[in-house]
Design an enzyme around this catalytic site. Structure first.
Site, PDB file in Angstrom:
ATOM      1  N   HIS A   1       0.713  -1.286   0.023  1.00 53.15           N
ATOM      2  CA  HIS A   1      -0.169  -0.041   0.020  1.00 53.15           C
ATOM      3  C   HIS A   1       0.929   1.342  -0.034  1.00 53.15           C
ATOM      4  O   HIS A   1       1.367   1.848   1.093  1.00 53.15           O
ATOM      5  CB  HIS A   1      -0.858   0.024   1.105  1.00 53.15           C
ATOM      6  CG  HIS A   1      -1.681  -1.228   1.250  1.00 53.15           C
ATOM      7  ND1 HIS A   1      -1.401  -2.395   1.711  1.00 53.15           N
ATOM      8  CD2 HIS A   1      -2.933  -1.358   0.995  1.00 53.15           C
ATOM      9  CE1 HIS A   1      -2.237  -3.392   1.801  1.00 53.15           C
ATOM     10  NE2 HIS A   1      -3.516  -2.739   1.302  1.00 53.15           N
TER      11      HIS A   1
ATOM     12  N   LEU B   1      -8.580  -2.546  10.996  1.00 52.34           N
ATOM     13  CA  LEU B   1      -9.023  -1.045  11.333  1.00 52.34           C
ATOM     14  C   LEU B   1      -9.685  -0.789  12.422  1.00 52.34           C
ATOM     15  O   LEU B   1     -10.402  -1.369  12.749  1.00 52.34           O
ATOM     16  CB  LEU B   1      -9.495  -0.665   9.790  1.00 52.34           C
ATOM     17  CG  LEU B   1      -8.792  -0.563   8.530  1.00 52.34           C
ATOM     18  CD1 LEU B   1      -9.737  -0.225   7.403  1.00 52.34           C
ATOM     19  CD2 LEU B   1      -7.439   0.200   8.504  1.00 52.34           C
TER      20      LEU B   1
ATOM     21  N   GLY C   1     -10.674   4.756   7.438  1.00 53.79           N
ATOM     22  CA  GLY C   1     -11.360   3.388   7.789  1.00 53.79           C
ATOM     23  C   GLY C   1     -11.296   3.188   9.352  1.00 53.79           C
ATOM     24  O   GLY C   1     -12.260   2.749  10.055  1.00 53.79           O
TER      25      GLY C   1
ATOM     26  N   ASN D   1      -7.770  11.972   3.759  1.00 56.21           N
ATOM     27  CA  ASN D   1      -7.395  11.701   2.177  1.00 56.21           C
ATOM     28  C   ASN D   1      -8.640  11.900   1.698  1.00 56.21           C
ATOM     29  O   ASN D   1      -8.688  11.783   0.495  1.00 56.21           O
ATOM     30  CB  ASN D   1      -6.276  10.966   1.887  1.00 56.21           C
ATOM     31  CG  ASN D   1      -6.667   9.457   2.249  1.00 56.21           C
ATOM     32  OD1 ASN D   1      -7.786   9.386   2.587  1.00 56.21           O
ATOM     33  ND2 ASN D   1      -5.766   8.690   2.418  1.00 56.21           N
TER      34      ASN D   1
ATOM     35  N   HIS E   1      -4.278   3.228  -3.412  1.00 50.72           N
ATOM     36  CA  HIS E   1      -4.176   2.727  -2.129  1.00 50.72           C
ATOM     37  C   HIS E   1      -3.390   1.382  -1.767  1.00 50.72           C
ATOM     38  O   HIS E   1      -2.443   1.446  -0.895  1.00 50.72           O
ATOM     39  CB  HIS E   1      -5.972   2.479  -1.652  1.00 50.72           C
ATOM     40  CG  HIS E   1      -6.138   1.602  -0.528  1.00 50.72           C
ATOM     41  ND1 HIS E   1      -6.246   1.903   0.897  1.00 50.72           N
ATOM     42  CD2 HIS E   1      -6.091   0.209  -0.474  1.00 50.72           C
ATOM     43  CE1 HIS E   1      -6.219   0.985   1.608  1.00 50.72           C
ATOM     44  NE2 HIS E   1      -6.149  -0.043   0.848  1.00 50.72           N
TER      45      HIS E   1
ATOM     46  N   ARG F   1     -18.171 -17.789  39.111  1.00 51.50           N
ATOM     47  CA  ARG F   1     -18.036 -16.165  39.002  1.00 51.50           C
ATOM     48  C   ARG F   1     -17.662 -15.854  40.543  1.00 51.50           C
ATOM     49  O   ARG F   1     -16.658 -14.619  40.753  1.00 51.50           O
ATOM     50  CB  ARG F   1     -18.984 -15.741  38.220  1.00 51.50           C
ATOM     51  CG  ARG F   1     -20.110 -15.774  38.928  1.00 51.50           C
ATOM     52  CD  ARG F   1     -21.510 -15.029  38.476  1.00 51.50           C
ATOM     53  NE  ARG F   1     -22.741 -15.349  38.939  1.00 51.50           N
ATOM     54  CZ  ARG F   1     -23.702 -14.592  39.189  1.00 51.50           C
ATOM     55  NH1 ARG F   1     -23.604 -13.193  38.969  1.00 51.50           N
ATOM     56  NH2 ARG F   1     -24.704 -14.801  39.795  1.00 51.50           N
TER      57      ARG F   1
ATOM     58  N   GLU G   1     -17.814  -3.894  24.832  1.00 53.72           N
ATOM     59  CA  GLU G   1     -17.004  -5.135  24.915  1.00 53.72           C
ATOM     60  C   GLU G   1     -15.502  -5.181  24.116  1.00 53.72           C
ATOM     61  O   GLU G   1     -14.639  -5.273  24.449  1.00 53.72           O
ATOM     62  CB  GLU G   1     -17.687  -6.224  24.554  1.00 53.72           C
ATOM     63  CG  GLU G   1     -18.866  -6.418  25.568  1.00 53.72           C
ATOM     64  CD  GLU G   1     -20.189  -5.692  25.140  1.00 53.72           C
ATOM     65  OE1 GLU G   1     -20.304  -5.171  24.352  1.00 53.72           O
ATOM     66  OE2 GLU G   1     -21.150  -5.527  26.001  1.00 53.72           O
TER      67      GLU G   1
ATOM     68  N   HIS H   1     -28.513 -15.260  25.321  1.00 49.15           N
ATOM     69  CA  HIS H   1     -27.602 -14.986  26.234  1.00 49.15           C
ATOM     70  C   HIS H   1     -26.854 -16.161  26.557  1.00 49.15           C
ATOM     71  O   HIS H   1     -25.892 -16.264  27.453  1.00 49.15           O
ATOM     72  CB  HIS H   1     -28.179 -14.539  27.583  1.00 49.15           C
ATOM     73  CG  HIS H   1     -28.321 -13.087  27.599  1.00 49.15           C
ATOM     74  ND1 HIS H   1     -29.340 -12.404  26.489  1.00 49.15           N
ATOM     75  CD2 HIS H   1     -28.015 -12.055  28.361  1.00 49.15           C
ATOM     76  CE1 HIS H   1     -29.324 -11.133  26.747  1.00 49.15           C
ATOM     77  NE2 HIS H   1     -28.748 -10.821  27.875  1.00 49.15           N
TER      78      HIS H   1
HETATM   79  C1  LIG Z   1     -11.676  -4.039  10.199  1.00 48.19           C
HETATM   80  C2  LIG Z   1     -11.203  -4.189   8.591  1.00 48.19           C
HETATM   81  N1  LIG Z   1     -11.812  -4.237   7.571  1.00 48.19           N
HETATM   82  C3  LIG Z   1     -11.503  -3.953   6.405  1.00 48.19           C
HETATM   83  C4  LIG Z   1     -10.249  -4.010   6.080  1.00 48.19           C
HETATM   84  C5  LIG Z   1      -9.519  -3.698   4.599  1.00 48.19           C
HETATM   85  N2  LIG Z   1      -9.019  -2.449   4.304  1.00 48.19           N
HETATM   86  C6  LIG Z   1      -7.752  -2.351   4.526  1.00 48.19           C
HETATM   87  S1  LIG Z   1      -7.580  -0.727   4.278  1.00 48.19           S
HETATM   88  C7  LIG Z   1      -9.137  -0.339   3.902  1.00 48.19           C
HETATM   89  C8  LIG Z   1      -9.474   1.142   3.383  1.00 48.19           C
HETATM   90  C9  LIG Z   1      -9.158   1.725   4.471  1.00 48.19           C
HETATM   91  O1  LIG Z   1      -9.252   3.262   3.952  1.00 48.19           O
HETATM   92  P1  LIG Z   1      -8.417   4.591   4.788  1.00 48.19           P
HETATM   93  O2  LIG Z   1      -8.322   4.240   6.425  1.00 48.19           O
HETATM   94  O3  LIG Z   1      -8.854   5.692   4.166  1.00 48.19           O
HETATM   95  O4  LIG Z   1      -7.107   4.143   4.226  1.00 48.19           O
HETATM   96  P2  LIG Z   1      -6.506   4.754   2.916  1.00 48.19           P
HETATM   97  O5  LIG Z   1      -7.117   4.478   1.556  1.00 48.19           O
HETATM   98  O6  LIG Z   1      -6.777   6.438   2.828  1.00 48.19           O
HETATM   99  O7  LIG Z   1      -4.974   4.460   2.738  1.00 48.19           O
HETATM  100  C10 LIG Z   1      -9.933  -1.405   3.868  1.00 48.19           C
HETATM  101  C11 LIG Z   1     -11.286  -1.521   3.788  1.00 48.19           C
HETATM  102  C12 LIG Z   1      -9.195  -4.196   7.346  1.00 48.19           C
HETATM  103  N3  LIG Z   1      -7.859  -4.026   7.218  1.00 48.19           N
HETATM  104  N4  LIG Z   1      -9.811  -4.124   8.480  1.00 48.19           N
HETATM  105 MG   LIG Z   2      -8.491   7.326   3.369  1.00 47.80          MG
END
Ligand SMILES: Cc1ncc(C[n+]2csc(CCOP(=O)(O)OP(=O)(O)O)c2C)c(N)n1
Ligand SMILES: [Mg+2]
Length: 657
Positions: free
Chosen positions: A30, A121, A158, A187, A261, A352, A406, A468
């Site tokens: 990336h 993310l 993200g 961005n 990206h 518990r 959680e 539950h």
């Molecule tokens: C929980 C999760 N869902 C999906 C992804 C797949 N994924 C990696 S980067 C991305 C997009 C992220 O966008 P952004 O944070 O704006 O990064 P940029 O494109 O600006 O580098 C996705 C969906 C991931 N890594 N983690």
């Molecule tokens: Mg972005």
């Protein structure tokens, strides 16, 4: 003092060049994020981050979290350029290859300087909340001289869009974690394209509503970046800085679009970028002057670190802080000794409750334990007398009211454990482990000592019903590598499992605990749980059957044994509080407990899948492979076949007797 843009520009371009060349060499990765945030990262490291590449684990260093983990080349570039021993330039050339610590996403166990594993993310930012919390807690305990650092985060669109962001910033805002600063790579691009495809949220407004201070800056204007960061440092609240950037900045034909990206730029665009940013050096070579500028930044931290070491050496508290940061339990701590008094007390309590009794002994002896619950304190029994509330007014407290968060709790606990100096434990209902499962997985991946207290561990919780009642949860957590799942059967096993969990210094543990009372089955000490499974009661008549059970079903196994023995069928009862620990024992021990020539029967109020490993293909697995139901526990167990009357005939039929 403002920084000299004439020097900063080439330094930032070094990050751009390394990132695009490494991704190109790997033909995967990336480039967009590190190229877009190169200017911000350069200002951050030139002026604000406290670090010393010669002592990457220095306890009072600032923590830097690249929450947008896909932009891993940003952190690899920073670590290399500032002079960390690894990654070497060869490591960077081998980006994403099996021989290199420069993995696709940053891994805390591969490189010093990578404080936590990121890529899922949102979780990096949420772990940073835990780091900032641990910092304030240790600061309140040890004072400014020994603990006084910041937590920096670079996060993308993200990270801010994920649901966990809501939990994380709510907690950080409430606890006023003012030493946490998030630099948002604003961005306006994600994988699918422009963020306007999927969101129209006013993110700074949301942060402000959560008690955060917000700033905005032009992420390509060094002076403006410096101004915004300085303002964030000066503000007492946690800060979000929206850094308006262009993804892939520097690549003349591709910058600003989603194609940069996650794909290599390609040879033509790399050549065009070199021309556009004035970078003549070949791939993986940094011109001497620029390399020297970066190295000088790295060298700056040595002085601060040496001064801190002096303070540590002369402080009466220095040894204690060092012990906690090393993750060593206090010397002289012997919970087993304290628990001995319980052996002849015949306590009939829920596990518990047994856990709470254990915590009353453990928490005064182990001051680094910091507990909490996701709003189920009274149900999880996680609060002990020694753990007063940790609040924005008193960070020295040892109990965090995480609220109904959680996932946020689990991620924060990862951050706390990785920060070091604290051993976090936190509770929720076992069934809601699904809400935080990916953070539990990251505890395991990152070797983080986090202890999950997950109560109401079966249909035995009764009337709250199938939403539950955990069914697949215990077994499905046993499938996560490097996570130990304990399901103790009584008060003594619970105490033993707590001790074993604390001693699991390089992995997380789950304690699956009952809501309902259980009789004390153990009257002997000896830390039997340390083998994962052990003989609780031996057969009186000639042994035909071994009953293997966990948790609340050990009581039932004992009753089944009595009924079988009454008919002259000898049966052992094996209690198995930790299946993974049992499976790791030597073959001889396992064969003694589970001989080949007897019928083996498992009893656990959860899915049967997986128990074949213990009972073999011709054993019997008693379990529950449907959802539960709403009724009192005493009704549910027999309803789902957990009774002497239902089990004994199955065993006799199989034995042909
Ligand atoms: C929980 C999760 N869902 C999906 C992804 C797949 N994924 C990696 S980067 C991305 C997009 C992220 O966008 P952004 O944070 O704006 O990064 P940029 O494109 O600006 O580098 C996705 C969906 C991931 N890594 N983690
Ligand atoms: Mg972005």
């Amino acid at each position: 003092m403002s920084l000299d843009p004439a020097r900063l520009g080439p330094m930032a371009n070094a990050i751009r060049a390394l990132s695009m060349d490494a991704v190109q060499a790997a033909n995967s990765g990336h480039p967009g994020m590190p190229m877009g945030m190169a200017d911000v990262a350069t200002v951050l490291y030139s002026k604000f981050v406290k670090f010393d590449p010669a002592a990457p684990k220095w306890a009072d260093r600032d923590r830097f979290v690249l929450s947008a983990g896909h932009g891993s080349m940003l952190i690899y570039s920073l670590l290399n350029l500032t002079g960390y021993a690894r990654p070497t330039m060869q490591d960077i050339r081998d980006f994403r290859q099996i021989t290199s610590p420069c993995a696709g996403h940053p891994e805390n166990f591969l490189l010093d300087g990578v404080e936590c594993t990121t890529g899922p993310l949102g979780q990096g930012l949420a772990m940073a909340v835990g780091m900032a919390l641990a910092e304030r807690h240790l600061n309140a305990t040890f004072g400014d001289d020994l603990v006084d650092h910041r937590t920096w985060v670079i996060a993308g669109d993200g990270c801010l869009m994920e649901g966990i962001n809501h939990e994380a910033i709510g907690l950080a805002g409430h606890l006023k974690l003012g030493r946490m600063i998030v630099l948002w790579d604003d961005n306006r691009i994600t994988i699918d394209g422009d963020t306007s495809l999927s969101t129209s949220e006013d993110i700074p407004a949301r942060y402000r509503a959560s008690g955060w201070h917000t700033e905005e800056c032009d992420g390509h204007d060094f002076a403006d970046i410096e101004r915004a960061i300085a303002a964030a440092v000066a503000d007492g609240r946690p800060s979000l800085i929206a850094c308006r950037t262009i993804i892939g900045k520097g690549a003349p034909n591709k910058q600003g679009g989603h194609s940069v990206h996650g794909s290599p730029l390609g040879a033509d665009e790399i050549a065009a970028t070199r021309a556009a940013i004035g970078w003549d050096a070949p791939a993986f070579e940094i011109p001497a002057e620029i390399a020297a500028d970066w190295r000088s930044l790295g060298a700056k931290g040595a002085e601060a670190r040496a001064a801190w070491e002096k303070r540590l050496a002369s402080s009466g508290e220095g040894k204690e802080l060092a012990r906690r940061m090393a993750g060593d339990l206090p010397s002289g701590y012997d919970a087993a000794e304290a628990f001995k008094a319980w052996l002849d007390q015949s306590q009939k309590v829920a596990t518990r409750k047994a856990s709470e009794l254990a915590l009353e002994i453990l928490t005064p002896a182990i001051p680094e334990m910091v507990g909490g619950s996701a709003d189920l304190t009274g149900s999880n029994n996680t609060k002990a007398k020694a753990t007063g509330p940790l609040t924005a007014d008193d960070y020295s407290g040892r109990y965090v009211y995480y609220g109904i968060r959680e996932f946020g709790m689990a991620a924060a606990m990862n951050g706390m454990a990785l920060h070091g100096g604290v051993i976090p434990y936190g509770g929720t209902f076992l069934v809601f482990s699904d809400y935080c499962r990916n953070a539990i997985r990251l505890s395991a991946l990152q070797h983080a000592r986090v202890i999950y207290v997950l109560t109401h561990d079966s249909i035995g919780l009764g009337e709250d019903g199938p939403t539950h009642q955990p069914i697949e949860h215990v077994m499905s957590m046993r499938m996560i590598p490097n996570l130990e799942v304990f399901r103790p059967a009584d008060v003594i096993e619970t105490a033993e499992c707590w001790q074993l969990a604390l001693e699991n210094a390089d992995k997380p543990s789950v304690l699956a605990l009952t809501r309902q009372n259980l009789p004390q089955l153990r009257t002997e000490g000896g830390m039997q749980s340390a083998k994962g499974g052990y003989l609780l009661q031996g057969a009186a008549a000639a042994r035909k059957v071994v009953l293997v059970a966990t948790g609340s079903e050990v009581e039932l196994a004992v009753k089944v044994r009595e009924a079988l023995e009454a008919e002259g069928i000898g049966a052992d009862v094996v209690s198995m509080p930790s299946m993974s620990r049992f499976l790791a024992q030597d073959a001889g021990y396992k064969a003694t407990l589970l001989p080949g020539d007897v019928l083996k029967v498992s009893i656990e109020a959860g899915v049967t899948l997986g128990w074949e490993r213990i009972v073999g293909s011709d054993g019997i697995t008693i379990g529950i492979d449907t959802f539960g139901a709403s009724a009192p526990a005493e009704v549910l167990f027999p309803h789902f076949g957990f009774s002497v009357e239902a089990i004994v005939p199955q065993i006799k039929a199989k034995l042909g007797s």
